[in-house]
Design an enzyme around this catalytic site. Structure first.
Site, PDB file in Angstrom:
ATOM      1  N   HIS A 119       0.813  -1.219   0.000  1.00  0.00           N
ATOM      2  CA  HIS A 119       0.000   0.000   0.000  1.00  0.00           C
ATOM      3  C   HIS A 119       0.845   1.267   0.000  1.00  0.00           C
ATOM      4  O   HIS A 119       0.335   2.352  -0.298  1.00  0.00           O
ATOM      5  CB  HIS A 119      -0.987  -0.005   1.184  1.00  0.00           C
ATOM      6  CG  HIS A 119      -0.367   0.245   2.524  1.00  0.00           C
ATOM      7  ND1 HIS A 119      -0.085  -0.756   3.422  1.00  0.00           N
ATOM      8  CD2 HIS A 119       0.026   1.386   3.128  1.00  0.00           C
ATOM      9  CE1 HIS A 119       0.436  -0.240   4.518  1.00  0.00           C
ATOM     10  NE2 HIS A 119       0.514   1.067   4.363  1.00  0.00           N
ATOM     11  N   ASP A 149       0.041  -7.633   1.364  1.00  0.00           N
ATOM     12  CA  ASP A 149       0.528  -6.259   1.529  1.00  0.00           C
ATOM     13  C   ASP A 149       2.056  -6.188   1.553  1.00  0.00           C
ATOM     14  O   ASP A 149       2.647  -5.526   2.403  1.00  0.00           O
ATOM     15  CB  ASP A 149      -0.051  -5.639   2.805  1.00  0.00           C
ATOM     16  CG  ASP A 149       0.018  -4.113   2.777  1.00  0.00           C
ATOM     17  OD1 ASP A 149       0.247  -3.539   1.696  1.00  0.00           O
ATOM     18  OD2 ASP A 149      -0.131  -3.495   3.848  1.00  0.00           O
ATOM     19  N   SER A 227       4.654   2.772   7.856  1.00  0.00           N
ATOM     20  CA  SER A 227       4.304   1.600   7.051  1.00  0.00           C
ATOM     21  C   SER A 227       5.493   1.109   6.237  1.00  0.00           C
ATOM     22  O   SER A 227       6.175   1.900   5.572  1.00  0.00           O
ATOM     23  CB  SER A 227       3.160   1.930   6.095  1.00  0.00           C
ATOM     24  OG  SER A 227       1.948   2.049   6.784  1.00  0.00           O
TER      25      SER A 227
END
Length: 388
Positions: A119, A149, A227
């Site tokens: 992402h 992911d 992230s």
């Protein structure tokens, strides 16, 4: 009013700074006469320390602080800052507008492979990776897996400026174990936060609609920009990749999640070799969840399940006469559809239960489906094919 408040806060800080400086100067210039009794005690006992002064031996780092420093020094140069540029379509004006994003990543090897979240780079047209020394490189996408992911990038950087992470073992993690997250929250590069493992084996929804399993829950502070960054154990070894937080505001709430290194080690080699994860295919395209199991709706014609004899819904064409006219209509007959209740001895209640077992296999391997057909429970072997 706002300007005056801001000025007050700024002036207050300056005032504190001025006082501390002035206090230091006055202490250096003034000499205070000591009482006679104090002079005699000092002569007898030797030099005294000024109040508040700390002896040199008391300034030693604690074992806990030394451990924190060790982890940071071992891992921080492996952490990269990832920035992206993409184009988004304005739904109201139907116009394209540029968008920017940022995240974190880890250096995997001296060849320039970078690990991050899918992402972080999703739909990006331009990706840049900044190393610990401030040097920035254009990155190319090697492979991506939206289901888990995970994405792998590649930069052309000299080997001497690349410091790969050391893999740990996520299968031996314990709740309460200390963990260290390093990333770039709000663009603040290589920021370290510390916490513990709050729980193990959590599940998270992925952007593909599937669920990610065996997720590590931590309470180390994670914010936007973390992230894709590494999660280290107390030896500075990579045990996970920070990926999400549970928050209504988008800011840290003490509930963070990381993908375990076991999943990363399983997926990354496929992304490097093929650009994607080659998953086995069971050849069932649609199911309906019922109280008894998964009712098969459709199977791929000529696919693994079709060849094994798995039945789905049947289309029945009927002719109906109304007066002088004859109409043909199609209806769905569910009476002969199989209901899957197990796979390889494990009970199946959801589509994710079925796919989790299938995806742990390789194309060409066999699974055994336990189904209910017309009230009778039977087992059928299915040889898995290769999925998209």
């Amino acid at each position: 009013m706002l300007a005056s408040k801001l000025f007050f806060r700024f002036s207050f800080l300056v005032s504190l700074f001025s006082v501390s400086l002035l206090g230091g100067e006055s202490h250096a210039q003034m000499q205070i006469a000591r009482p006679p009794a104090l002079e005699s005690r000092m002569a007898a006992q030797g030099d005294w320390h000024v109040a508040g002064e700390v002896a040199p031996e008391e300034l030693e780092l604690t074992p806990d602080e030394k451990r924190n420093i060790l982890v940071y020094e071992r891992g921080n140069r492996a952490v990269v800052h990832i920035t992206t540029r993409s184009v988004q379509v304005d739904a109201f004006y139907l116009m394209e507008r540029p968008a920017e994003g940022s995240g974190s990543g880890s250096v995997l090897n001296k060849s320039g492979l970078i690990l991050t979240n899918y992402h972080v780079i999703e739909d990006a047209r331009d990706i840049r990776v900044t190393l610990f020394n401030g040097e920035s490189y254009v990155a190319s996408l090697v492979g991506q897996d939206p289901v888990n992911d995970i994405a792998v990038l590649k930069i052309d950087a000299p080997p001497e400026v690349l410091f790969p992470v050391q893999y740990g073992d996520s299968s031996k993690l314990r709740v309460g174990q200390k963990v260290y997250a390093i990333g770039n929250p709000f663009g603040l590069e290589r920021t370290m936060t510390i916490g513990i493992i709050s729980s193990l084996n959590r599940v998270l929804p992925s952007r593909s609609g599937r669920t990610m399993k065996s997720i590590i829950q931590i309470d180390a502070a994670l914010n936007r920009g973390n992230s894709g960054g590494p999660l280290f154990d107390s030896s500075g070894r990579l045990i996970g990749m920070n990926t999400a937080i549970a928050s209504r505001t988008g800011e840290n709430t003490g509930v963070g999640f990381a993908i375990p290194i076991a999943s990363v080690k399983r997926i990354v080699p496929q992304l490097v070799a093929n650009g994607r994860v080659i998953r086995p295919d069971i050849g069932i395209t649609r199911v309906y969840q019922t109280d008894n199991g998964l009712m098969v709706a459709t199977v791929t014609q000529g696919g693994p399940s079709d060849q094994a004899g798995i039945r789905g819904f049947r289309l029945v064409r009927e002719q109906i006469q109304r007066g002088p006219f004859v109409y043909e209509q199609t209806r769905i007959d569910r009476s002969e559809a199989d209901t899957i209740i197990g796979i390889d001895g494990q009970r199946v209640q959801t589509a994710d239960d079925l796919l989790s077992v299938v995806e742990n296999k390789q194309p060409g391997e066999q699974v055994v489906l336990t189904i209910v057909r017309e009230g009778e429970t039977i087992s059928l072997p299915v040889k898995l094919g290769e999925g998209d």
